[in-house]
Design a protein around this motif. Sequence first.
Motif, PDB file in Angstrom:
ATOM      1  N   ARG A 237       0.655  -0.374  -5.831  1.00 12.73           N
ATOM      2  CA  ARG A 237       1.450  -0.597  -4.617  1.00 12.73           C
ATOM      3  C   ARG A 237       1.434   0.592  -3.665  1.00 12.73           C
ATOM      4  NH1 ARG A 237       7.193  -2.750  -5.138  1.00 12.73           N
ATOM      5  NH2 ARG A 237       7.578  -0.912  -6.436  1.00 12.73           N
TER       6      ARG A 237
ATOM      7  N   GLU B 277       6.830  10.093   3.092  1.00 15.03           N
ATOM      8  CA  GLU B 277       6.210   9.202   4.069  1.00 15.03           C
ATOM      9  C   GLU B 277       4.989   9.861   4.704  1.00 15.03           C
ATOM     10  OE1 GLU B 277       9.876   8.851   6.310  1.00 15.03           O
ATOM     11  OE2 GLU B 277      10.010   6.728   5.751  1.00 15.03           O
TER      12      GLU B 277
ATOM     13  N   SER C 210      -4.445   5.209  -4.374  1.00 15.89           N
ATOM     14  CA  SER C 210      -4.192   3.869  -3.893  1.00 15.89           C
ATOM     15  C   SER C 210      -5.435   3.017  -4.093  1.00 15.89           C
ATOM     16  CB  SER C 210      -3.826   3.907  -2.403  1.00 15.89           C
ATOM     17  OG  SER C 210      -3.861   2.603  -1.849  1.00 15.89           O
TER      18      SER C 210
ATOM     19  N   ASP D 200      -2.762   7.998  -0.419  1.00 14.84           N
ATOM     20  CA  ASP D 200      -3.806   8.261  -1.404  1.00 14.84           C
ATOM     21  C   ASP D 200      -4.112   9.755  -1.434  1.00 14.84           C
ATOM     22  OD1 ASP D 200      -6.103   7.343  -3.164  1.00 14.84           O
ATOM     23  OD2 ASP D 200      -7.173   8.452  -1.604  1.00 14.84           O
TER      24      ASP D 200
ATOM     25  N   ASP E 269       3.095   4.757   5.485  1.00 11.28           N
ATOM     26  CA  ASP E 269       3.320   4.356   4.092  1.00 11.28           C
ATOM     27  C   ASP E 269       4.417   5.222   3.475  1.00 11.28           C
ATOM     28  OD1 ASP E 269       1.426   2.286   3.955  1.00 11.28           O
ATOM     29  OD2 ASP E 269      -0.196   3.735   3.672  1.00 11.28           O
TER      30      ASP E 269
ATOM     31  N   GLY F 163       0.414   2.911  -0.750  1.00 10.46           N
ATOM     32  CA  GLY F 163      -0.306   2.721   0.502  1.00 10.46           C
ATOM     33  C   GLY F 163      -1.472   3.682   0.645  1.00 10.46           C
ATOM     34  N   ALA F 164      -2.484   3.268   1.427  1.00 10.84           N
ATOM     35  CA  ALA F 164      -3.697   4.059   1.582  1.00 10.84           C
ATOM     36  C   ALA F 164      -3.420   5.432   2.188  1.00 10.84           C
ATOM     37  CB  ALA F 164      -4.697   3.293   2.441  1.00 10.84           C
TER      38      ALA F 164
ATOM     39  N   ARG G  14      -6.378   0.860  -2.236  1.00 13.25           N
ATOM     40  CA  ARG G  14      -6.871   0.549  -0.899  1.00 13.25           C
ATOM     41  C   ARG G  14      -7.448   1.767  -0.195  1.00 13.25           C
ATOM     42  NH1 ARG G  14      -2.288  -2.084  -1.961  1.00 13.25           N
ATOM     43  NH2 ARG G  14      -0.915  -0.525  -1.014  1.00 13.25           N
ATOM     44  N   ARG G  15      -7.672   2.849  -0.942  1.00 15.76           N
ATOM     45  CA  ARG G  15      -8.223   4.053  -0.322  1.00 15.76           C
ATOM     46  C   ARG G  15      -9.632   3.806   0.179  1.00 15.76           C
ATOM     47  NH1 ARG G  15      -8.251   4.959  -5.847  1.00 15.76           N
ATOM     48  NH2 ARG G  15     -10.233   5.536  -6.834  1.00 15.76           N
TER      49      ARG G  15
ATOM     50  N   HIS H  67       8.574  -0.809  -1.648  1.00 14.63           N
ATOM     51  CA  HIS H  67       7.905   0.477  -1.721  1.00 14.63           C
ATOM     52  C   HIS H  67       7.687   0.899  -3.179  1.00 14.63           C
ATOM     53  CE1 HIS H  67       9.657   1.557   2.498  1.00 14.63           C
ATOM     54  NE2 HIS H  67       8.517   0.884   2.587  1.00 14.63           N
TER      55      HIS H  67
END
Length: 403
Positions: A164, A272, A398, A170, A276, A166-167, A400-401, A311
């Motif tokens: 979960r 943050e 992540s 990463d 993300d 976020g990129a 999604r990196r 989150h």
Amino acid sequence: MTETSSSRPAAGAQEAPPSRLHRLMRWVPLVAPVLLWAVPCWVLLHTGQHWPGAVAPVGTALFVLGLVVMPLAMVRGHGRRQQDGAAIVGDTLLGAIWVLFTWSVLLGALLRAALALTGTGDGQDRARIVTWAVLGTAAVLLAWGYAEARRVPRVRRLDVELPRLGAALDGTRVVLITDTHYGPLDRARWSARVCETVNGLEADLVCHTGDIADGTARRRRAQAAPLGTVRAARARVYVTGNHEYYSEAQGWVDLMDELGWEPLRNRHLLLERGGDTLVVAGVDDVTAQSSGLAGHGADLGGALDGADPGHPVLLLAHQPAFVDRAAAGGVDLQLSGHTHGGQIWPFHHLVRLDQPAVAGLSRHGARTLLYTSRGTGFWGPPFRVFAPSEITLLVLRSPRRAA
């Protein structure tokens, strides 16, 4: 856990007598020290060695002296008197006799059997070979274990993928130190070198998951002071361990706050970057509620209150045993210490009876990962045998990196 009315015996009812197991457990604190000293004494001196002169009686007298001195020194060192010199003597004797007991049992059985199977010598020769093998092995392991305990820990690096995350987050660098256990042996210089090592890792977040010291903040302040030099790009966070609750826990919370660390006492902060968010939460140690200290107690609901459930959550909890609650609460990664990896082999087998993990990364439930550190310092006996200390660098990844 709060007792409910339904769990109390009815008026006039008699409580069930303690079971045989409970009666036997009462004798463990008395029997265990006797076995620790008696078994090596028997294996090394009284199993057919036929030592000349006064070797056996003098050796036996030394084991009896150790049996008497060790608990007395530990009581004076760790009881109300808090005498550091006595604590050092008691702790060192405890570590030494544990190693001697372990290898007396192992080599006393295995090596003796191997010598008998190969027809090596007669009974006296075999008994003496076992004795010297046990003493030699114990001496080497204690010398090595002392050096391992006193050195600055090696850095253990690993990537941890959080589905979960976020990129934009990463590559977030999280450094974990725990179980520093500043105590009777002054380790102020060691503490400063540990902090220098941490600073060289260029962390976004530095975490201390408790058991800072054995003793009050006032008494161990000089050893803990280098923690104020630790640098982190985003935050330095801390949660209490069980040993804080033996030594005026609120004093440690106040000192860490003074040194610039943020005590996460059943609360969270947000990390943050690029839109993300990572929720960084912490809970008091699970022993806090029974400590009687007002306002202290592990409360995961309070720690996550107000956090967006969408989150990912990084949770600091001193004991791995908290992971069941973490998994039920949807935590993504829990960081813990407490176990020391067993500290002196093969004590990790006993740790497994109390904790779901002893060291390293493990999965619990569908989502939750647990990382259990072997600890940065040592408790009590100044030895680490087959359980090296560590400073941990976790790089959060992540899925999604960018490739």
